[in-house]
Design a protein around this motif. Structure first.
Motif, PDB file in Angstrom:
ATOM      1  N   VAL A 134      42.479  31.676  30.320  1.00 41.09           N
ATOM      2  CA  VAL A 134      42.687  33.079  30.522  1.00 41.09           C
ATOM      3  C   VAL A 134      41.422  33.682  30.674  1.00 41.09           C
ATOM      4  CG1 VAL A 134      43.776  35.221  29.201  1.00 41.09           C
ATOM      5  CG2 VAL A 134      44.821  32.831  29.035  1.00 41.09           C
ATOM      6  N   HIS A 135      41.517  34.687  31.795  1.00 40.33           N
ATOM      7  CA  HIS A 135      40.227  35.385  31.772  1.00 40.33           C
ATOM      8  C   HIS A 135      40.179  36.797  30.920  1.00 40.33           C
ATOM      9  CE1 HIS A 135      36.782  37.227  33.671  1.00 40.33           C
ATOM     10  NE2 HIS A 135      37.418  38.410  33.710  1.00 40.33           N
ATOM     11  N   TRP A 136      39.728  36.608  29.814  1.00 40.47           N
ATOM     12  CA  TRP A 136      39.852  37.851  28.795  1.00 40.47           C
ATOM     13  C   TRP A 136      39.137  39.138  29.158  1.00 40.47           C
ATOM     14  CZ3 TRP A 136      43.449  36.900  25.728  1.00 40.47           C
ATOM     15  CH2 TRP A 136      44.170  35.728  25.356  1.00 40.47           C
ATOM     16  N   GLY A 137      38.324  39.212  30.330  1.00 44.45           N
ATOM     17  CA  GLY A 137      37.608  40.133  30.606  1.00 44.45           C
ATOM     18  C   GLY A 137      36.147  40.029  30.942  1.00 44.45           C
TER      19      GLY A 137
ATOM     20  N   ARG B 271      46.636  40.145  32.334  1.00 45.04           N
ATOM     21  CA  ARG B 271      45.343  39.474  32.249  1.00 45.04           C
ATOM     22  C   ARG B 271      45.499  38.376  33.170  1.00 45.04           C
ATOM     23  NH1 ARG B 271      42.362  41.036  27.806  1.00 45.04           N
ATOM     24  NH2 ARG B 271      43.620  41.470  25.883  1.00 45.04           N
ATOM     25  N   ARG B 272      44.513  38.110  33.765  1.00 43.68           N
ATOM     26  CA  ARG B 272      44.511  36.802  34.771  1.00 43.68           C
ATOM     27  C   ARG B 272      44.329  35.655  33.829  1.00 43.68           C
ATOM     28  NH1 ARG B 272      46.223  37.696  39.580  1.00 43.68           N
ATOM     29  NH2 ARG B 272      44.811  36.339  40.775  1.00 43.68           N
TER      30      ARG B 272
ATOM     31  N   THR C  97      49.050  36.800  37.376  1.00 41.44           N
ATOM     32  CA  THR C  97      48.768  38.010  36.275  1.00 41.44           C
ATOM     33  C   THR C  97      49.926  37.823  35.263  1.00 41.44           C
ATOM     34  OG1 THR C  97      47.770  39.413  37.770  1.00 41.44           O
ATOM     35  CG2 THR C  97      48.892  40.668  36.064  1.00 41.44           C
TER      36      THR C  97
END
Length: 185
Positions: A34-37, A23-24, A15
């Motif tokens: 990057v996992h933006w959602g 963000r993860r 994180t």
């Protein structure tokens, strides 16, 4: 659901705070993932023929048994306008072409942020035949006939703003949103 491993390289995720938001992100220095959602983009169609609107009856949850406008979700590499044409054809066998965007729903949730774009479409050809999987009935109906049908709340709102009470071109914020419809014509 937390993303624990990078979908690009398989390393553990960590994180990080980016632009003031947690963000993860991949923990590997060699990877920039990057996992933006989590997002979903849906489309819906208002297809009119001789003062009748094309509706389908949902054969699956959510909304099983409700009459709705045809629609669905975009594919990764599919332009949105092609999605709505495909969804109408898949669910009903009807061919239609895009005229304009008539409404937009923005529904942010913890699990997934959903955006729904409703299009006014011109009827081109074909008779409504349900796909037998997602929908078990399809047809063109008058606004009077809809009064005795179990029409989904969002579809009722969409018909109200786009067909029953057109107010001109362009989208504007709906100050009294119904069924999470935030923007309308």
């Amino acid at each position: 659901m937390a993303i624990n491993y990078c979908v690009e390289c398989g390393h553990p995720m960590e994180t990080r705070v980016m632009d003031g938001v947690e963000r993860r992100a991949c923990s590997s220095e060699a990877c920039n993932y990057v996992h933006w959602g989590s997002y979903s983009i849906g489309v819906g169609a208002l297809v009119m023929r001789d003062d009748r609107v094309l509706l389908v009856r949902r054969a699956q949850e959510p909304g099983k048994g409700n009459w709705t406008n045809p629609g669905g979700y975009i594919e990764q590499l599919e332009p949105i306008e092609e999605t709505v044409v495909r969804e109408v054809r898949e669910e009903t066998g009807v061919d239609a072409r895009v005229i304009s965007i008539v409404a937009l729903r923005d529904l942010p949730r913890a699990a997934v942020h959903n955006v729904y774009i409703a299009y006014e479409m011109e009827y081109v050809g074909g008779e409504p035949i349900p796909d037998g999987v997602e929908v078990d009935a399809a047809g063109f109906f008058t606004l009077e006939e809809l009064k005795s049908m179990q029409v989904a709340t969002f579809t009722q709102w969409l018909l109200d703003v786009a067909v029953r009470n057109p107010e001109g071109a362009g989208l504007r914020k709906d100050e009294n949103p119904a069924a999470n419809g935030y923007f309308r014509t």
